[in-house]
Design a protein around this motif. Structure first.
Motif, PDB file in Angstrom:
ATOM      1  N   MET A 152      11.890  31.633  11.917  1.00  0.00           N
ATOM      2  CA  MET A 152      11.773  32.219  13.264  1.00  0.00           C
ATOM      3  C   MET A 152      11.109  33.596  13.205  1.00  0.00           C
ATOM      4  SD  MET A 152      15.206  31.067  15.321  1.00  0.00           S
ATOM      5  CE  MET A 152      16.378  31.934  14.344  1.00  0.00           C
ATOM      6  N   PHE A 153      11.485  34.318  12.182  1.00  0.00           N
ATOM      7  CA  PHE A 153      10.933  35.657  11.991  1.00  0.00           C
ATOM      8  C   PHE A 153       9.423  35.574  11.769  1.00  0.00           C
ATOM      9  CE2 PHE A 153      10.371  39.311   8.865  1.00  0.00           C
ATOM     10  CZ  PHE A 153      10.451  40.297   9.828  1.00  0.00           C
ATOM     11  N   ARG A 154       9.044  34.610  10.909  1.00  0.00           N
ATOM     12  CA  ARG A 154       7.652  34.427  10.537  1.00  0.00           C
ATOM     13  C   ARG A 154       6.803  34.031  11.742  1.00  0.00           C
ATOM     14  NH1 ARG A 154       8.392  30.518   6.119  1.00  0.00           N
ATOM     15  NH2 ARG A 154       7.772  28.916   7.614  1.00  0.00           N
ATOM     16  N   GLU A 155       7.394  33.233  12.623  1.00  0.00           N
ATOM     17  CA  GLU A 155       6.647  32.738  13.779  1.00  0.00           C
ATOM     18  C   GLU A 155       6.216  33.856  14.725  1.00  0.00           C
ATOM     19  OE1 GLU A 155       8.362  28.183  14.004  1.00  0.00           O
ATOM     20  OE2 GLU A 155       8.993  29.658  15.510  1.00  0.00           O
ATOM     21  N   ASN A 156       6.932  34.963  14.655  1.00  0.00           N
ATOM     22  CA  ASN A 156       6.575  36.092  15.518  1.00  0.00           C
ATOM     23  C   ASN A 156       5.457  36.944  14.941  1.00  0.00           C
ATOM     24  OD1 ASN A 156       8.317  35.716  17.666  1.00  0.00           O
ATOM     25  ND2 ASN A 156      10.047  36.543  16.481  1.00  0.00           N
ATOM     26  N   ALA A 157       5.093  36.627  13.702  1.00  0.00           N
ATOM     27  CA  ALA A 157       4.085  37.460  13.036  1.00  0.00           C
ATOM     28  C   ALA A 157       2.711  37.248  13.645  1.00  0.00           C
ATOM     29  CB  ALA A 157       4.057  37.143  11.553  1.00  0.00           C
ATOM     30  N   ILE A 158       1.915  38.278  13.653  1.00  0.00           N
ATOM     31  CA  ILE A 158       0.549  38.198  14.165  1.00  0.00           C
ATOM     32  C   ILE A 158      -0.292  37.332  13.220  1.00  0.00           C
ATOM     33  CG2 ILE A 158      -1.519  39.554  14.691  1.00  0.00           C
ATOM     34  CD1 ILE A 158       0.455  41.924  15.225  1.00  0.00           C
TER      35      ILE A 158
END
Lengths: 554, 264
Positions: free
Chosen positions: A217-223
């Motif tokens: 989930m954290f990674r999915e927010n990455a640009i």
């Protein structure tokens, strides 16, 4: 036989009872209780637990005699046990009054030479002890167990200490740390990691599945999600791959991520570390932007510089051209002036001849006089032009010498006075300088003074005065020439030393003026490394001030 | 190691005498500080002087910061050395901290000394509720800090302050020299052990006939402390002497001798 059974039972009791005193939270209480149990079972009168702090410091740490705890003693007089035994027996020991043991005590001495503890346990009986095989059995069992328990106790205590230290480090580092333990199928996560992943659990050990879900989930927010996923895929394919300096970029934060396998004989896992580098990353970015701006500004400056250079070249070219023109002009002036000089001289000569050969009548005399005046004026003008161009082209060599300035001025003024007398003008010399000598070119100086004084006469009305005043200050001689003439306007003063500039004042007795005199003066003064300034006000006379260095007088 | 070697024990005076005087020195000094006083008694008494472990010419190997973090360890040394010399019913004269260690020795081994003399001794240096010791913890913390940061600078300030007698500067110089001769880490430990000690409770366990000698002016031990000792040691007499500083046995030996003679 009875005795033997008695001791063996006591040994069994000790083994059973030892469990009841386990207290791994409180090492002190545990050790003290252990000793007290031993005292009960052996029926000794006193028992001491002695820790050797250094070569000469043996400290009674626990004892049934509490007042002795903390004091120092020594046990070196008690013989070590033989190799097959763990204790030594001493009957009626002789000790000094400073010693903790009472005189004639029977002692069992148990040295402790463990890795974690150095010292001894001492048991004392006030009366001699009946020794038997049972005693030996008892002590061997008890001491072995005692040492094990002490060791276990120490290990647990050390583990607890290690856990405290580990937790202090694990939770206080600024990096987010996640250790995924594949052997035990659990994951350790520190406070910082919980914070960035948004995990609100108080547990530090979580399921790896939960952690990877949060990480996804954290990674999915990455640009740069795609980039991250690409590298992550590689990572999952190769469990032994190590990655460092892996950037996870978000809108407002950037993490430097490293992921390395931890593989030992018994453990297999992976350590993830997230370092928040937002501050430095964004600062760098701003710096890069600023750099761009600087570069643009720099380019612009370079362009302008190039332009200036080309303009400079043009100016240089024009300058050279001007110089050429100037030289041409000077050459022309020389030629013209030379060629004009002789006709003027011839006209003058002719006029004189006419005067001599026949007496002149009426207007004839007037015309001849006019011819003489006009031709003289023309001649003077030509002379001045020649002079000025000679000085400008430095064709006149300066010849400097030491002169007696006061005498020089007196003679000069005397000559000028004859002209001034015609207008009843009086020239005054006031010499106040401390220096009497001046190193100068006397011809140059004479022309300067001639010009300035004759100008003063020319522009003064009859019956006036001219003051020549000589003063000095540090290394300077100052000659001022002051008249009571018509003075100058502000405009006059601005163009004073320019060629052919006629000023507002007019000669008072129709004298001629070429407009070149002051230019010549200025050039000559500069040749003598002096300065000339002018103070004047329209209607209030004029003062010219000359300054020459005296330093050149050796 | 025997005590004679360990404590650099010296036996002087009248060797045949049945009466023995044992002199114990205080912090920063050694047995040579008794040189003026013992002269007055050497004809009649056997005289024992010694250096505390860590001080003077005591055996360096005998010292440990752990062991000597308790004054009882010094007291045990006194017991050992008197036992080794077979001394009984002697008189113990202790300056400063040795007054206390002598008392601790007597509590543990009652037969060694029959009389005690305390010279400028103190059972506690810190002020407490209803007790004037002369120092606040903050004063002492400052002292420890200076001692740790620059020992020799500390010595040059401490020596003249505690010695007093500014008109006799050679005394402060002697004291400074003996302080400088100490290993700084030992001096630090010993100084801290002494200043932080509290042996008021032990006074009650002590019942020997005692003389308490106290200088009227001493920065280390105020007169109130001597009065406290006098009040709490059952069989004791207080003798104030006209002396300046913490070391009357070296700065005013005649006064000390006069006081001792009233009692021994």
């Amino acid at each position: 036989m009875e005795d033997l059974i008695y001791w063996k039972e006591q040994a069994l009791d000790f083994l059973i009872q030892i469990k009841t005193v386990y207290d791994f939270q409180n090492v002190d209480a545990f050790r003290r209780n252990l000793l007290l149990r031993m005292k009960e079972l052996t029926k000794c009168d006193d028992i001491y637990f002695i820790i050797k702090e250094d070569e000469i410091s043996e400290k009674i740490t626990y004892s049934n005699q509490i007042e002795l705890e903390g004091t120092f003693t020594e046990t070196s007089f008690l013989k070590d046990p033989s190799t097959e035994k763990q204790y030594s027996y001493h009957e009626k020991v002789k000790v000094g009054r400073s010693h903790f043991l009472k005189e004639d005590t029977t002692v069992i001495y148990i040295p402790l030479f463990e890795l974690h503890i150095k010292g001894s346990i001492v048991l004392g009986w006030n009366s001699p002890l009946q020794l038997s095989d049972g005693v030996d059995y008892f002590f061997n069992v008890c001491i072995t167990r005692l040492k094990e328990v002490l060791k276990l106790n120490y290990m647990i205590f050390s583990l607890e200490e290690l856990r405290i230290k580990f937790n202090a480090v694990f939770h206080s580092v600024s990096q987010a740390l996640i250790f995924v333990d594949e052997t035990d199928n659990n994951a350790w996560i520190n406070s910082k990691a919980k914070e960035i992943l948004g995990i609100y659990s108080e547990y530090e050990v979580l399921s790896p599945i939960v952690i990877s879900e949060y990480m996804r989930m954290f990674r999915e927010n990455a640009i740069n999600e795609n980039e991250i996923t690409a590298i992550a895929t590689e990572l999952f394919k190769d469990p032994e791959k190590e990655i460092n300096n892996w950037l996870w970029k978000f809108k407002n934060s950037v993490y430097k991520v490293s992921s390395k396998p931890v593989i030992t004989e018994r453990k297999k896992g992976r350590l993830w570390m997230f370092e928040d580098i937002s501050e430095i990353y964004f600062a760098n970015q701003r710096l890069a932007e600023n750099n761009e701006e600087f570069k643009a500004a720099n380019d612009h400056l370079s362009e302008q510089n190039a332009l200036i250079l080309s303009q400079n070249e043009e100016i240089q070219f024009k300058n050279n051209r001007l110089e050429e023109i100037n030289q041409e002009k000077n050459a022309l002036i020389n030629i013209v002036s030379h060629d004009l000089k002789s006709p003027f001289q011839q006209i003058q000569g002719m006029a004189q001849v006419i005067e001599m050969i026949s007496p002149l009548q009426g207007d004839q005399k007037v015309f001849i006089d006019n011819i003489k005046v006009v031709s003289k004026k023309g001649l003077n003008l030509v002379k001045d032009i020649l002079d000025i161009s000679a000085i400008e082209q430095q064709k006149i060599n300066k010849q400097e010498e030491i002169i007696d300035l006061q005498k020089f001025l007196a003679i000069e003024i005397k000559i000028c006075q004859t002209v001034a007398d015609k207008k009843n003008i009086k020239i005054h010399l006031n010499y106040e300088s401390q220096y009497s000598e001046l190193y100068t070119d006397p011809d140059f100086l004479r022309r300067i003074l001639d010009n300035l004084i004759s100008n003063a006469v020319k522009f003064s009305y009859n019956e006036k005065n001219i003051y020549v005043h000589v003063t000095s200050r540090t290394d300077k001689i100052i000659i001022s020439i002051k008249d009571e003439g018509q003075g100058m306007t502000e405009l006059d003063k601005q163009h004073l030393f320019e060629k052919f500039k006629k000023l507002s004042a007019r000669p008072t007795a129709g004298e001629s003026s070429s407009g070149l005199g002051l230019s010549i003066v200025k050039l000559l003064v500069e040749q003598l490394n002096g300065t000339i300034t002018c103070e004047s006000e329209w209607g209030h006379g004029t003062t010219f001030i000359l300054e020459f260095n005296t330093t050149e007088v050796e | 190691m025997n005590s004679i070697e360990k404590n650099n024990v010296t036996i002087t005076g009248n060797q045949d005498s049945k009466e023995t005087l044992v002199f114990g020195h205080g912090f920063g000094t050694d047995q040579t500080y008794w040189r003026f006083v013992i002269k007055a008694f050497s004809e009649r008494y056997k005289i024992i002087t010694f250096d505390n472990v860590g001080a003077g010419k005591s055996a360096p190997a005998a010292y440990s910061n752990n062991k000597y973090s308790h004054l009882q360890s010094y007291a045990d040394d006194i017991i050992d050395l008197t036992e080794e010399l077979d001394i009984k019913d002697a008189v113990f004269i202790g300056h400063s901290v040795s007054g206390i260690t002598g008392m601790l020795a007597s509590i543990k081994a009652a037969e060694i000394f029959s009389k005690h003399i305390f010279i400028n001794a103190s059972p506690r240096y810190l002020n407490d509720d209803g007790y004037i010791g002369g120092f606040e913890q903050s004063d002492l913390d400052k002292l420890y800090n200076t001692m740790q940061s620059n020992y020799h600078a500390w010595v040059s300030g401490f020596a003249p302050t505690f010695m007093g007698n500014p008109e006799k500067p050679e005394l402060a110089i002697e004291f400074a020299n003996s302080l400088s001769a100490l290993r700084p880490d030992i001096a630090y430990t010993v100084c801290k052990v002494i200043f932080q000690s509290d042996h008021r409770k032990d006074l009650g366990k002590f019942n020997k006939k005692s003389l308490i000698i106290q200088s009227i002016k001493d920065i280390a031990v105020p007169i109130e402390v001597a009065m406290y000792l006098n009040k709490n040691i059952k069989d004791s007499t207080l003798f104030k002497i006209n002396a300046d500083g913490h070391f009357p046995h070296i700065s005013a030996p005649d006064e000390v001798i006069k006081a001792l003679k009233t009692f021994i």
